[in-house]
Structure formats: C-alpha cells, structure tokens
Design a protein around this motif. Structure first.
Motif, PDB file in Angstrom:
ATOM      1  N   GLN A 130      33.056  24.067  20.169  1.00 42.73           N
ATOM      2  CA  GLN A 130      34.395  23.577  19.837  1.00 42.73           C
ATOM      3  C   GLN A 130      34.361  22.711  18.585  1.00 42.73           C
ATOM      4  OE1 GLN A 130      37.416  24.357  21.077  1.00 42.73           O
ATOM      5  NE2 GLN A 130      36.291  25.869  22.277  1.00 42.73           N
ATOM      6  N   GLN A 134      36.232  23.509  15.077  1.00 45.73           N
ATOM      7  CA  GLN A 134      37.155  22.568  14.442  1.00 45.73           C
ATOM      8  C   GLN A 134      36.719  22.272  13.010  1.00 45.73           C
ATOM      9  OE1 GLN A 134      37.180  19.207  17.081  1.00 45.73           O
ATOM     10  NE2 GLN A 134      38.442  20.237  18.607  1.00 45.73           N
ATOM     11  N   LYS A 138      38.889  23.112   9.670  1.00 44.05           N
ATOM     12  CA  LYS A 138      39.229  22.095   8.669  1.00 44.05           C
ATOM     13  C   LYS A 138      38.714  22.488   7.296  1.00 44.05           C
ATOM     14  CE  LYS A 138      39.563  18.204  11.816  1.00 44.05           C
ATOM     15  NZ  LYS A 138      38.971  16.944  12.274  1.00 44.05           N
TER      16      LYS A 138
END
Length: 171
Positions: A130, A134, A138
């Motif tokens: 995870q 992420q 980004k």
C-alpha cells in the motif's frame, strides 16, 4: 503406503496411523516454514524497492498454498478417522487423548507459531505494498503536474502558459 515424495498418501492417513499423522504434521511445519521464508524475501524486496522478483514470489506462494491445503486435507482426514472434528478443538482432543505423542504435539505447536508469523508477515507486506502504491501514485501525479495541468509548451515548441499571450503576439 507412501507416495514418491516421501509423504503419506491420503488413504494411508485416513486409516488412522499415528506415524502417517506425524509425517503429515512434519510436512506441514516444513511447508509453513518455507512460506514464512518466502514472505520474508518478499518483505525484503518490497522494503528495498527491488520488485523484479515479486511475480516469481507470487507463483511460489501459490504452489506452497496448494501444498498446505493438501496437507490440511490429510490432517483433517486423519482426525475424521478418530471421530474428531477437523478444527483446533478436534486436534486438541487428539493430543489430550495421546499425551505421550510429544513430537507430534511439539510439531503442531510449531505449525501454529509459524502460521501466526506468516499471518503477521503477510499483513506487513500488505502495508508495504500500500505504501509503495501510494508513493507511485504521488510520483505519477507529480510527473503529470498535479491537478493543475500545465501545458508549458505547445506542439510548435512555443510557450502556452494559461491565459497569457505570447510575447510575439503582443507586438
């Protein structure tokens, strides 16, 4: 009767021999240990960003999971021959009825401890995945320019900043 891998076949376990049951538990402990070792490799790869090996780890985990399922079927078949349930209560009852089966009891305790370790490693690996997802999202957003799309240059190579005329157009 033993199959070529050195493990008892399901028919042998189902006859209720203690030695076949012990062999199944030993095989199960070995397989769970291999699963734990693989999860540790996966965690290392996720931590260092070396994700090239992750697909092969997934394939190996699937093979190990299938083997663990087969061994659980063997264990449960043995418990059924003893008139016991195919669950923790059933195996606990078997050990209560066979207090001198120390090796089997110790092996089963190892299986449970390794299964807890595997569950925790899998949880942590999920969190690492995870975090990596992420981070990648980004980074992709930063490469795209965030929510404010800036077309700094048009197809002609000239600046196209928003709502401003080019210097050569103002003249």
């Amino acid at each position: 009767m033993w199959i070529a891998s050195g493990r008892p076949d399901l028919a042998t376990v189902a006859t209720g021999t203690k030695s076949a049951f012990l062999q199944t538990l030993l095989s199960e402990a070995e397989a769970v240990q291999q699963f734990v070792d693989l999860l540790k490799l996966e965690q290392s790869a996720l931590s260092t960003g070396n994700t090239d090996d992750l697909p092969s780890y997934t394939d190996k985990k699937m093979v190990l999971a299938a083997n663990l399922n087969r061994l659980a079927v063997e264990r449960n078949a043995f418990l059924a021959t003893q008139g016991l349930g195919a669950n923790l209560v059933g195996i606990g009852a078997w050990f209560a009825n066979h207090p001198k089966e120390h090796q089997a009891n110790n092996t089963w305790s190892s299986v449970l401890a390794l299964a807890r370790e595997a569950r925790e490693l899998n949880r942590l690996n999920g969190e690492l995945i995870q975090i990596r997802m992420q981070y990648n999202a980004k980074a992709l957003e930063a490469l795209k320019g965030g929510n404010h799309t800036l077309n700094l240059y048009g197809p002609d190579g000239q600046s196209t900043t928003s709502n401003q005329n080019r210097i050569d157009e103002a003249v």
